[in-house]
Motif scaffolding. Structure first.
Motif, PDB file in Angstrom:
ATOM      1  N   ASN A 160       0.823  -1.215   0.000  1.00 59.30           N
ATOM      2  CA  ASN A 160       0.000   0.000   0.000  1.00 59.30           C
ATOM      3  C   ASN A 160       0.855   1.262   0.000  1.00 59.30           C
ATOM      4  O   ASN A 160       0.466   2.289  -0.572  1.00 59.30           O
ATOM      5  CB  ASN A 160      -0.918   0.019   1.224  1.00 59.30           C
ATOM      6  CG  ASN A 160      -2.101  -0.919   1.097  1.00 59.30           C
ATOM      7  OD1 ASN A 160      -2.442  -1.350  -0.003  1.00 59.30           O
ATOM      8  ND2 ASN A 160      -2.730  -1.249   2.216  1.00 59.30           N
ATOM      9  N   ALA A 161       2.012   1.185   0.631  1.00 60.11           N
ATOM     10  CA  ALA A 161       2.873   2.361   0.765  1.00 60.11           C
ATOM     11  C   ALA A 161       3.858   2.521  -0.395  1.00 60.11           C
ATOM     12  O   ALA A 161       4.473   3.585  -0.538  1.00 60.11           O
ATOM     13  CB  ALA A 161       3.645   2.292   2.086  1.00 60.11           C
ATOM     14  N   TYR A 162       4.010   1.478  -1.223  1.00 59.34           N
ATOM     15  CA  TYR A 162       4.998   1.524  -2.305  1.00 59.34           C
ATOM     16  C   TYR A 162       4.377   2.196  -3.522  1.00 59.34           C
ATOM     17  O   TYR A 162       3.424   1.689  -4.109  1.00 59.34           O
ATOM     18  CB  TYR A 162       5.458   0.108  -2.643  1.00 59.34           C
ATOM     19  CG  TYR A 162       6.570   0.030  -3.661  1.00 59.34           C
ATOM     20  CD1 TYR A 162       7.711   0.810  -3.542  1.00 59.34           C
ATOM     21  CD2 TYR A 162       6.475  -0.840  -4.747  1.00 59.34           C
ATOM     22  CE1 TYR A 162       8.742   0.716  -4.476  1.00 59.34           C
ATOM     23  CE2 TYR A 162       7.506  -0.942  -5.674  1.00 59.34           C
ATOM     24  CZ  TYR A 162       8.628  -0.155  -5.535  1.00 59.34           C
ATOM     25  OH  TYR A 162       9.642  -0.242  -6.462  1.00 59.34           O
ATOM     26  N   GLU A 163       4.941   3.319  -3.913  1.00 60.70           N
ATOM     27  CA  GLU A 163       4.306   4.175  -4.921  1.00 60.70           C
ATOM     28  C   GLU A 163       4.233   3.534  -6.308  1.00 60.70           C
ATOM     29  O   GLU A 163       3.382   3.914  -7.127  1.00 60.70           O
ATOM     30  CB  GLU A 163       5.049   5.504  -5.027  1.00 60.70           C
ATOM     31  CG  GLU A 163       6.501   5.382  -5.428  1.00 60.70           C
ATOM     32  CD  GLU A 163       7.229   6.709  -5.456  1.00 60.70           C
ATOM     33  OE1 GLU A 163       8.364   6.748  -5.953  1.00 60.70           O
ATOM     34  OE2 GLU A 163       6.650   7.707  -4.976  1.00 60.70           O
ATOM     35  N   LYS A 164       5.092   2.548  -6.597  1.00 57.75           N
ATOM     36  CA  LYS A 164       5.072   1.935  -7.922  1.00 57.75           C
ATOM     37  C   LYS A 164       4.047   0.816  -8.049  1.00 57.75           C
ATOM     38  O   LYS A 164       3.863   0.260  -9.135  1.00 57.75           O
ATOM     39  CB  LYS A 164       6.463   1.411  -8.271  1.00 57.75           C
ATOM     40  CG  LYS A 164       7.487   2.521  -8.483  1.00 57.75           C
ATOM     41  CD  LYS A 164       8.811   1.973  -8.994  1.00 57.75           C
ATOM     42  CE  LYS A 164       9.799   3.103  -9.249  1.00 57.75           C
ATOM     43  NZ  LYS A 164      11.095   2.601  -9.770  1.00 57.75           N
TER      44      LYS A 164
END
Length: 217
Positions: free
Chosen positions: A52-56
């Motif tokens: 959820n926190a990983y922008e890619k």
């Protein structure tokens, strides 16, 4: 564990998992028990939280769970509104269970029978942005041909990922350093997911290792 001279175990056999998931299907049909979540639900939630926190990674990213078992990790992701989810397992009984659980929860997840060590092509829409593994690599290492099977696994996972694809790997058989070394020819460590630690004899450690490995092109 050095990773090359591991003792084989029944956990490394398809027969063991077929028997396990047949029992879990019976339990689910009789009283709704979905079975054990490998490494526990907390471990699965840590994976989902990291993604959820990983922008890619987006809600539309193509995601495959290798050795999905009862499919509960993908169920958690579907509840977080991830839309393009595929679970694969070499046990037909596991796929039957995972499909039944997802249908009961009204979740849109695809499940297919596939042995990643086989010569058969992946049944999903290759390539994937994310591959998930919670325990499958461990089980492969416990097979009678574990050392060679692990190499085959690494090659196959590499082949089904996009150029910037990642493998989220959770293990209880290998340390972070061992995993990083074993995957070093085809993957580089991007990050790690911290797990609860314990102290014993003045040393601190964790029962599981959870790494984010990025494909090397």
């Amino acid at each position: 564990m050095d990773g090359d001279n591991e003792p084989c175990s029944e956990l490394g056999t398809k027969e063991y998992w077929d028997k396990t998931y047949q029992l879990e299907i019976n339990n689910f049909q009789s009283h709704g028990d979905v079975g054990e979540e490998w490494f526990g639900e907390d471990s699965a939630m840590r994976v989902v939280k990291w993604l959820n926190a990983y922008e890619k990674v987006t809600k539309g990213s193509k995601i495959i769970d290798i050795g999905c078992g009862n499919g509960m990790l993908l169920s958690l992701m579907a509840e977080e509104e991830y839309e393009n989810l595929l679970g694969v397992d070499y046990s037909q009984h596991a796929i039957n269970l995972a499909s039944s659980v997802a249908n009961k929860m009204a979740l849109n997840i695809s499940f297919k029978v596939w042995d990643i060590l086989s010569a058969e092509s992946c049944p999903g829409d290759v390539p994937f942005d994310v591959a998930l593994d919670k325990g499958t690599y461990d089980a492969i290492g416990l097979s009678s041909n574990g050392a060679e099977d692990r190499k085959t696994y690494i090659t196959k996972v590499h082949s089904i990922l996009t150029p910037d694809g990642i493998l989220v790997l959770t293990s209880c058989n290998y340390t972070e350093d061992e995993l990083e070394s074993q995957f070093s020819e085809r993957f580089t460590k991007l990050s790690r997911i911290p797990a609860p630690t314990f102290k014993f004899g003045g040393r601190e450690g964790s029962l599981i290792s959870s790494l984010i490995l990025r494909k090397i092109n």
